[in-house]
Design a protein around this motif. Structure first.
Motif, PDB file in Angstrom:
ATOM      1  N   VAL A   1       5.283  -1.060  -2.637  1.00 38.28           N
ATOM      2  CA  VAL A   1       3.860  -1.373  -2.771  1.00 38.28           C
ATOM      3  C   VAL A   1       3.576  -2.756  -2.199  1.00 38.28           C
ATOM      4  O   VAL A   1       2.579  -2.965  -1.492  1.00 38.28           O
TER       5      VAL A   1
ATOM      6  N   ARG B   1       1.488   3.323  -5.741  1.00 37.43           N
ATOM      7  CA  ARG B   1       2.457   3.077  -6.824  1.00 37.43           C
ATOM      8  C   ARG B   1       2.395   4.191  -7.870  1.00 37.43           C
ATOM      9  O   ARG B   1       3.423   4.689  -8.340  1.00 37.43           O
TER      10      ARG B   1
ATOM     11  N   SER C   1      12.737  -2.984  -8.793  1.00 40.31           N
ATOM     12  CA  SER C   1      11.920  -1.781  -8.676  1.00 40.31           C
ATOM     13  C   SER C   1      11.677  -1.480  -7.209  1.00 40.31           C
ATOM     14  O   SER C   1      11.058  -2.270  -6.482  1.00 40.31           O
TER      15      SER C   1
ATOM     16  N   GLU D   1       5.521   6.602  -8.739  1.00 40.79           N
ATOM     17  CA  GLU D   1       6.058   6.611 -10.096  1.00 40.79           C
ATOM     18  C   GLU D   1       5.878   7.974 -10.750  1.00 40.79           C
ATOM     19  O   GLU D   1       6.727   8.415 -11.534  1.00 40.79           O
TER      20      GLU D   1
ATOM     21  N   VAL E   1       9.755   0.909  -6.184  1.00 48.16           N
ATOM     22  CA  VAL E   1       8.320   1.180  -6.085  1.00 48.16           C
ATOM     23  C   VAL E   1       7.551  -0.113  -5.881  1.00 48.16           C
ATOM     24  O   VAL E   1       6.654  -0.198  -5.027  1.00 48.16           O
ATOM     25  N   PHE E   2       7.876  -1.149  -6.655  1.00 50.03           N
ATOM     26  CA  PHE E   2       7.167  -2.430  -6.518  1.00 50.03           C
ATOM     27  C   PHE E   2       7.382  -3.022  -5.133  1.00 50.03           C
ATOM     28  O   PHE E   2       6.441  -3.522  -4.506  1.00 50.03           O
TER      29      PHE E   2
END
Length: 459
Positions: free
Chosen positions: A13, A179, A7, A183, A9-10
């Motif tokens: 973050v 996040r 991910s 998303e 995004v992860f």
């Protein structure tokens, strides 16, 4: 379930949170070290200054004056909770001071400040001490109780710990918001692309009036989707038009050949049937040649053959070639060149472009029409204007005239397949020019601007 290892995004973050905590940690460490160091340096500076002053007093006025000065310092009600003094004779006996217990004082440690556990007025204390062995063998010790300093350092550490903890919580909240925002934005794009993949080509990404990176990506994707939808619609229209245009001539060829096989016909009629079938097939081949010409122009396959040439010479040659056809149709064809602009392109393709325009003008302008071709220089472009005074073209049709196989209401009764202006548009685009269809008042005015080969024109 989404695998966090894959991910983006992860990872963003996690990087954001780690960066925030690392920044706060480094800033806190620098603040604590500098603050503690500043306090210790101030204490050491005071101890050195006081020790030097008492040492000078001993040199100038003797031991008795030094004893009186230490007693006076201990009884002046200043720094009574922190100041520490000790004066020992050569045998180690206490002469003055408020220390009741002290470490071993070695002459090798003179002028060195160190922290030691001592007793001040019989109370334990952790102090910073500076000792000096004087000329007559006596030992002078100047010190300071560090309890208040240690308490201040503890308060600073507690405050920094609270600050780091607060920063950690805020980093978690910020990372969660970050996040969610990423998303949410990516989810909109993902849902839109899934709907488009399912066949809904009219679906677009909701952008709004934003100007951030996601808005720019959304607008770029929407423009790409517009192009894809246009290409799909064009392909569908072209396929339908090809099927329609091929069905009639192929049907005529099939009918003629079937009649020739099933009925006894004279040889001369068979020849005529064969010639008719060949003419129909030549028309079909011509149709595919035009489509291939448009595809090659759009793909830029002829750019390697570009060279500099005179646009006025090409225009004059094509007009001369079509003068007989215009005269046979009862029309007047003229050519005029204000300048002789030099352009960079494919001479044969530009000649083909002009030929298509004159074909259309002769076909649709009507009898007794006057057709004029004009070449000039317009700024940094060479301009070609082909104008007739015929019946013209409605504004609604001018917007669609360059589409493949498009034929207006007035042109459906005439022979043709609606590819002439499509070829012109493709060739103009290949040469990085612009094409405009305008109202000639009366008639149709076609304006084409092509970039000059250089800033100057030929004489």
């Amino acid at each position: 379930m989404l695998n966090f290892r894959h991910s983006v995004v992860f990872r963003l973050v996690l990087s954001y949170g780690a960066l925030v905590l690392l920044t706060v940690g480094i800033a806190s460490a620098v603040f604590y070290v500098n603050t503690s160091g500043l306090l210790l340096r101030n204490v050491d500076r005071q101890l050195n200054a006081e020790s030097r002053r008492l040492t000078e007093l001993h040199k100038e006025q003797g031991l008795l004056a030094l004893q009186k000065e230490i007693d006076a310092l201990l009884s002046d009600d200043k720094d009574i909770e922190t100041e520490e003094f000790l004066l020992l004779d050569a045998n180690g006996a206490k002469l003055a001071g408020n220390l009741t217990s002290w470490p071993v004082l070695d002459a090798s440690n003179d002028n060195l400040i160190a922290e030691h556990p001592v007793a001040r007025l019989n109370k334990p204390s952790h102090s910073r001490l500076l000792s000096r062995h004087l000329d007559d063998g006596t030992v002078l010790v100047v010190g300071r109780d560090m309890r208040d300093m240690n308490e201040l350092a503890r308060v600073i550490r507690t405050a920094l710990a609270i600050g780091i903890s607060t920063a950690f919580v805020l980093a978690l909240i910020g990372a969660a918001v970050f996040r969610w925002h990423l998303e949410h934005q990516l989810g909109v794009i993902h849902r839109t692309t899934r709907e488009i993949g399912a066949g809904n080509l009219r679906k677009r990404i909701a952008v709004g009036r934003g100007h951030d990176e996601f808005a720019r990506i959304g607008r770029d994707v929407n423009r790409m989707l517009d192009d894809i939808e246009h290409l799909m619609n064009t392909a569908r229209t072209v396929s339908n038009a090809i099927a329609h245009d091929l069905r009639t001539p192929l049907g005529r060829v099939r009918g003629a050949l079937e009649n020739a096989l099933h009925f006894k016909v004279p040889e001369q009629q068979l020849r005529e049937t064969a010639h008719s079938a060949i003419a129909e097939i030549d028309g079909i081949i011509g149709l595919f040649d035009k489509l291939l010409q448009i595809s090659e122009a759009e793909a830029g396959l002829h750019r390697q053959s570009f060279s500099d040439f005179s646009l006025a010479h090409v225009g004059a040659d094509i007009v001369e070639l079509y003068e007989a056809a215009a005269e046979a149709a009862g029309m007047t064809l003229s050519f005029e060149a204000d300048t002789d602009p030099l352009i960079h392109g494919d001479r044969d393709l530009i000649a083909n472009l002009l030929a298509n325009l004159l074909d259309n003008a002769i076909k649709y302008a009507g009898p007794d029409a006057q057709i004029a071709v004009h070449v000039s220089t317009h700024g940094e472009h060479a301009r070609i204007v082909v104008q007739d005074n015929g019946q013209g073209m409605p504004a609604a049709e001018r917007d669609r005239a360059i589409e493949r196989f498009y034929r207006g209401d007035t042109g459906r009764s005439l022979p043709g397949n609606g590819l002439g202006l499509a070829i012109v548009a493709a060739l103009v685009s290949l040469h990085e020019g612009t094409l405009h269809l305008e109202d000639g008042q009366p008639g149709l005015r076609v304006v084409i601007d092509l970039p000059l080969a250089s800033a100057s024109t030929l004489a």
